[in-house]
Design an enzyme around this catalytic site. Structure first.
Site, PDB file in Angstrom:
ATOM      1  N   PHE A  11     -20.076 -19.757  19.423  1.00  0.00           N
ATOM      2  CA  PHE A  11     -20.478 -17.961  19.396  1.00  0.00           C
ATOM      3  C   PHE A  11     -20.219 -17.708  21.189  1.00  0.00           C
ATOM      4  O   PHE A  11     -20.631 -18.212  21.917  1.00  0.00           O
ATOM      5  CB  PHE A  11     -21.912 -17.855  19.072  1.00  0.00           C
ATOM      6  N   ALA A  29       0.925  -1.155   0.110  1.00  0.00           N
ATOM      7  CA  ALA A  29       0.078  -0.030   0.074  1.00  0.00           C
ATOM      8  C   ALA A  29       0.863   1.254  -0.102  1.00  0.00           C
ATOM      9  O   ALA A  29       0.382   2.118  -0.737  1.00  0.00           O
ATOM     10  CB  ALA A  29      -0.883  -0.060   1.358  1.00  0.00           C
ATOM     11  N   HIS A  53       1.077 -15.719   7.711  1.00  0.00           N
ATOM     12  CA  HIS A  53       1.492 -14.771   8.550  1.00  0.00           C
ATOM     13  C   HIS A  53       1.264 -14.461   9.714  1.00  0.00           C
ATOM     14  O   HIS A  53       0.199 -14.998  10.174  1.00  0.00           O
ATOM     15  CB  HIS A  53       1.440 -13.594   7.528  1.00  0.00           C
ATOM     16  N   ASP A 109       1.081  -1.487   7.032  1.00  0.00           N
ATOM     17  CA  ASP A 109       0.835   0.010   6.480  1.00  0.00           C
ATOM     18  C   ASP A 109      -0.486   0.308   7.105  1.00  0.00           C
ATOM     19  O   ASP A 109      -0.646   1.756   6.838  1.00  0.00           O
ATOM     20  CB  ASP A 109       0.597  -0.669   4.909  1.00  0.00           C
ATOM     21  N   TYR A 157     -24.789 -14.579  27.035  1.00  0.00           N
ATOM     22  CA  TYR A 157     -24.581 -15.122  28.347  1.00  0.00           C
ATOM     23  C   TYR A 157     -22.962 -14.989  28.722  1.00  0.00           C
ATOM     24  O   TYR A 157     -22.554 -14.474  29.504  1.00  0.00           O
ATOM     25  CB  TYR A 157     -24.929 -16.704  28.523  1.00  0.00           C
TER      26      TYR A 157
HETATM   27  O1  LIG Z   1     -29.115 -20.777  23.496  1.00  0.00           O
HETATM   28  P1  LIG Z   1     -28.937 -20.553  21.879  1.00  0.00           P
HETATM   29  O2  LIG Z   1     -29.622 -19.286  21.540  1.00  0.00           O
HETATM   30  O3  LIG Z   1     -28.936 -21.660  21.014  1.00  0.00           O
HETATM   31  O4  LIG Z   1     -27.054 -20.379  21.822  1.00  0.00           O
HETATM   32  C1  LIG Z   1     -26.482 -19.102  21.698  1.00  0.00           C
HETATM   33  O5  LIG Z   1     -26.545 -18.446  23.034  1.00  0.00           O
HETATM   34  C2  LIG Z   1     -25.717 -19.214  24.076  1.00  0.00           C
HETATM   35  C3  LIG Z   1     -25.697 -18.108  25.198  1.00  0.00           C
HETATM   36  O6  LIG Z   1     -25.157 -17.056  24.843  1.00  0.00           O
HETATM   37  C4  LIG Z   1     -24.308 -19.663  23.489  1.00  0.00           C
HETATM   38  O7  LIG Z   1     -23.685 -20.146  24.329  1.00  0.00           O
HETATM   39  C5  LIG Z   1     -24.289 -20.269  22.199  1.00  0.00           C
HETATM   40  O8  LIG Z   1     -22.902 -20.412  21.745  1.00  0.00           O
HETATM   41  C6  LIG Z   1     -25.170 -19.371  20.944  1.00  0.00           C
HETATM   42  O9  LIG Z   1     -25.157 -20.129  20.022  1.00  0.00           O
END
Ligand SMILES: O=P(O)(O)O[C@H]1O[C@H](CO)[C@@H](O)[C@H](O)[C@H]1O
Ligand SMILES: O=P(O)(O)O[C@H]1O[C@H](CO)[C@@H](O)[C@H](O)[C@H]1O
Lengths: 323, 323
Positions: free
Chosen positions: B287, B33, B138, B50, B291
């Site tokens: 995810f 860049a 990298h 960069d 919670y």
């Molecule tokens: O209970 P759900 O909506 O299936 O699950 C979601 O919320 C939970 C609580 O935050 C998380 O632990 C899960 O990873 C997420 O997919």
């Protein structure tokens, strides 16, 4: 913010979600995983999560024999709460009366589960990006027999602040932000929303009452109405930011309950956190990865810039606005 | 782990990455860049990011007039380090000698930047899921004029443990895990990899030396060779788990440097963290949302289950294995 982005792009949320779909376990009349049939509910509807992370009868772990290997059982219940019978709605598109019904149910669950459990965590994961697997408007309520880490930390820091400065931390903070205005997003007579000074997510916000309130159940009728109003205004701005149903995780923190219902909670101030992942557009999110996980969060824009952008957005939802 | 998943599915990583692509700013001979042309490098190559998040001359923030609004300048440098001239390789597919060249460069950068900066954070974001926008193998090296939050926390807890128990925390921990074996993934004469007792990501691991080592630059030649070997074995298992180039963020933590090079670092133990997001398959991740963000992490499988699965995987990479 100026660096070229060749990384992951997010899919837009599902369009044209059917209003009612009997194969969706959150809809009125649908059959859930455990075989139960949902009632033809009219506003909110609460049921036990069919795949709970916490259970009331979790076994005790084996006795630990070393200080580096300590374990304890985590007991509790996990509930799911539908906001509305229709799957194609979200909070900002609901009426004030409908949002008020959600708030009333939150209060009811906090009282009911908080009668015995020390912590009742109400949280909403909105959008596939935030791990939500069902477009139907809903949140979750997990009650536990322990104070989770975040609750412990907030308990400790709020207690320390009250001791040192004689005023609850978040009450003092709200007053200062109301004066300074540079991080303010929306406000009304009872509430204000700021991008907090310490925000790490790009458009993270904090929803605060103006007066000292320990728990949801202390809110007056008119405070619950004004809460519905400020939630609708905030969430409409969020959707308007990138003209997309804005993903986030949000949740309420209030004083501990159960055995601590009678204890002094003068240091606690009720509040809700909103943690949205989007950064640049509906398709480009903030990644909390390497440096953030191993060292500390770093921001791509300042809280003041984020607040200014949110403040400038219209309070009419882009989907209902005449073009 | 048994709940049906109707949520977000991840795209597989780009296949058939071209080995050399002059439009990719990390390739030998490519123009970056800032207009510079990369040399025809043969093993590793380091350059200044960069689009740096930290700069050596960041201005001082306005003087703060309130304890709730404290700010300080964050100064530093951000470097990018290519592992290999080819874009279609990853560490587990590189030879031991090539991985050893990466380790040698890590040592060199730690010494060079650590001469003045108190913290040198080496980290790799691998895969689009982890915010990585370039398939070329990298990592990054960010050096700062402050100890980041994670470093401060590890400094404090390791110091406290040494005071209380007379042995460095992670040295005692490694010895116990080497005996117990249930969370062990791979080991050799100098190193071991465990799914730590406190893991929150499904296949999170911790790479630890067996002897007391404060910083990367203290490793002997043979320890650097055995590190290359154990990294290759771990990362091959990771790729074999879901037969995909396994995404993760990883990074090194060692004793602070700069002004603290001369200070006592007896409580510190060098280690690397690996934080991979995948949970059930190449397409379904964990995810860390509602919670987890608002209360505390909760696991979908135990560290012992994760370790057992990783242990059982072959140490020959699925892409080079005869079928
Ligand atoms: O209970 P759900 O909506 O299936 O699950 C979601 O919320 C939970 C609580 O935050 C998380 O632990 C899960 O990873 C997420 O997919
Ligand atoms: O520097 P990169 O690879 O462009 O950026 C990536 O790593 C950074 C450090 O962990 C993160 O802050 C970014 O969100 C991520 O996309």
């Amino acid at each position: 913010m100026r660096r070229p982005w060749q990384g992951q792009v997010e899919k837009p949320p599902q369009e044209n979600v059917p209003r009612c779909d009997l194969s969706n376990p959150l809809c009125p009349g649908a059959v859930r995983a455990n075989g139960e049939v949902n009632p033809q509910y009219m506003n909110t509807f609460v049921f036990d999560n069919d795949f709970p992370a916490l259970q009331p009868d979790a076994p005790e772990p084996d006795a630990c024999n070393h200080p580096l290997f300590r374990a304890a059982s985590a007991r509790g219940v996990c509930k799911v709460m539908c906001f509305h019978p229709w799957s194609d709605l979200t909070l900002p598109l609901m009426s004030l009366a409908e949002i008020r019904a959600v708030i009333d149910k939150w209060v009811e669950l906090t009282v009911e589960l908080g009668a015995s459990y020390p912590w009742v965590q109400i949280f909403e994961n909105k959008g596939a990006m935030m791990g939500c697997s069902n477009p139907h408007p809903h949140c979750q309520v997990w009650a536990s027999n322990f104070l989770p880490n975040e609750a412990q930390l907030e308990d400790r820091t709020q207690r320390q602040h009250l001791q040192e400065r004689g005023v609850p931390l978040l009450l003092e903070y709200a007053r200062l932000e109301a004066q300074r205005k540079e991080r303010l997003v929306v406000e009304n007579a009872d509430w204000l929303v700021v991008v907090p000074y310490w925000a790490v997510w790009p458009f993270q916000t904090l929803l605060l009452p103006r007066r000292h309130v320990c728990r949801l159940q202390e809110l007056s009728d008119s405070e619950k109405d004004s809460l519905a109003s400020i939630m609708k205004r905030l969430l409409t701005k969020y959707d308007n930011l990138f003209e997309v149903s804005f993903p986030y995780s949000m949740g309420w923190h209030g004083a501990p309950t159960g055995p601590r219902l009678g204890a002094d909670c003068g240091h606690w101030q009720l509040h809700a956190h909103y943690y949205p992942p989007l950064l640049r557009s509906a398709a480009v999110r903030k990644f909390m990865v390497g440096y953030e996980m191993l060292a500390q969060a770093q921001r791509d824009l300042t809280p003041e810039q984020a607040a200014e952008r949110l403040r400038a957005l219209p309070e009419e939802h882009y989907r209902v606005r005449p073009r």
